[in-house]
Design an enzyme around this catalytic site. Structure first.
Site: not given
Length: 475
Positions: A324-326
């Site tokens: 989700w962060h990247g």
């Protein structure tokens, strides 16, 4: 547009306050949400004008899904499936299309597929946050925990509310739905909100950005220039930067919410005082942790289906949390890293040890694990993180790089030392707006120092244009 800019502070924010209180409350209270919606869209236009129609269109889509669930209750699962599919599909496209093309480019070329015409997909600002907010709405309506919103303006305001639009905290619909129509503004809330915002602004500009200068420099050094001391300094600087930066944004978002009558839930609770990784994730980015817990971990079965299934659920949740962060393998490995330690704590029974037993030792161990995790998170590649860990855990001593000597001024050093108090704070109760108000107002002197000394210093730094953008803007 960022909160730590002179334009926001002296033009945009005063305009919102004047419009909100001068027109919406004095003439027609119903116009409060419309006023906030207009200014929230203007706020987004300054940062991502190309995606304003995307934000509006996706908002209308989820509003329609909520209304369809209310009208055609027999097909609620269909409307939820459409909401999940469209939202997660768009999120996957914008965040991971470039990553997947890069990972499969060699294979596609061997298959005769030409990728020379591929144009990089641009990521809409804040998509990770407002997508999760919209999903919390459709899921809560599907579960019957909340009634769908009838007024489209109210729903659009909930999605686009500018204090938390682009970098959180993730405001779940169930936590705010009563406030959308029935909130009460007061001088006490405005006072507490002003204090909270000012504290967050100073924390960001003075402390977080100073730590960021050290972290950015050290993580950009060639591997040959890293020695044990410099590597640990970089790891600690980033550990402080990401906490101070993101918690400062949360402080400002919560403070701005109070100015308009909203009470957002807290997002941090002294995470570096945690005595275990389980404890850390109860304190760090609380809105994201609760979102994954309520909408993924528990529906997967949580810890109710045996040890193996619990371990699987935890691992999957944190792999997805990392992703989700990247779109980078470093984020995936970071998520797996935390998932491993959380599972290990359950298997060994460490999470059941009373918090007071061996507290100092457990805090040091937990903080070390967290710091090493942040190294993986911060590095651009897994290879770079390997070099960084080699420098951290293999003793070596080199002359300090000249660029590092240049920023080791007295002011920067003192700010770095002051920031490091975040590592030794005792485990305490949540820093709510009431506690912030008591600490800064009833103490008296603290409020004077904040507004007469620290805030002017902060504005001077902002005027010099030396501040960094918020870390979580890129997520």
């Amino acid at each position: 547009m960022v909160f730590s800019s002179l334009f926001f502070l002296f033009a945009f924010l005063p305009a919102v306050i004047l419009a909100y209180y001068g027109r919406a409350l004095l003439l027609q209270k119903q116009l409060r949400n419309l006023t906030l919606l207009i200014f929230s869209y203007l706020f987004y236009l300054f940062g991502a004008p190309d995606f304003i129609l995307f934000l509006a269109g996706s908002t209308l889509f989820d509003y329609a899904m909520g209304r369809l669930m209310a009208r055609f209750t027999g097909h609620k699962r269909l409307w939820l499936t459409l909401s999940l599919g469209i939202n997660l599909g768009l999120l996957a496209w914008f965040k991971y299309a470039n990553f997947m093309v890069a990972q499969t480019a060699a294979t596609m070329t061997r298959l005769g597929l030409d990728l020379s015409g591929w144009e990089a997909v641009v990521l809409p600002v804040g998509i990770s946050f407002f997508t999760f907010q919209k999903l919390s709405y459709t899921i809560d309506v599907y579960r019957g925990r909340c009634r769908p919103i009838a007024n489209v303006i109210d729903f659009a305001m909930y999605v686009a509310l500018f204090p938390q639009l682009v970098a959180g905290p993730i405001v779940r619909f169930r936590d705010i739905h009563d406030q959308i129509r029935n909130r009460v503004e007061s001088w006490d809330k405005c006072h507490a909100g002003t204090m909270r915002f000012a504290w967050g602004l100073c924390k960001k500009v003075i402390l977080a950005d100073t730590c960021g200068r050290f972290a950015d420099l050290i993580f950009s050094l060639p591997a040959a220039d890293l020695d044990t001391m410099v590597a640990w300094l970089g790891a600690l600087a980033y550990t402080l930067q990401i906490y101070l930066d993101f918690s400062a944004y949360s402080d400002m978002a919560i403070g701005l919410g109070l100015l308009f009558g909203f009470r957002f839930l807290e997002n941090f609770n002294r995470p570096y005082s945690a005595v275990s990784l389980t404890d850390f994730w109860r304190r760090w980015h609380i809105s994201l942790s609760r979102w994954f817990r309520d909408y993924l971990y528990i529906p997967l079965g949580g810890n109710r289906k045996g040890h193996f299934r619990t371990a699987f659920n935890l691992t999957l949740v944190f792999l997805l949390c990392g992703f989700w962060h990247g779109a980078n393998w470093t984020f995936v490995v970071w998520g797996a890293y935390h998932g491993f330690f959380l599972v290990a704590e359950r298997i060994t029974g460490l999470r059941r040890i009373p918090d007071e037993r061996l507290r100092a030792l457990r805090r040091v161990f937990t903080l070390t694990v967290v710091i090493c995790g942040w190294v993986i998170f911060r590095c651009d590649t897994l290879s770079q993180s390997g070099h960084f860990f080699t420098a951290m855990f293999t003793f070596s001593a080199n002359p300090l790089p000249p660029a590092l000597l240049d920023i080791l001024t007295l002011e920067n050093t003192l700010c770095l030392i002051l920031s490091a108090t975040a590592l030794i704070l005792p485990a305490g109760s949540m820093d709510t707006e009431n506690q912030m108000e008591k600490r800064h107002v009833l103490a008296g002197a603290a409020a004077v120092v904040l507004f007469m000394i620290i805030l002017p210093w902060c504005i001077t730094v902002m005027a010099a244009g030396s501040q960094n953008p918020f870390i979580y803007y890129r997520f």
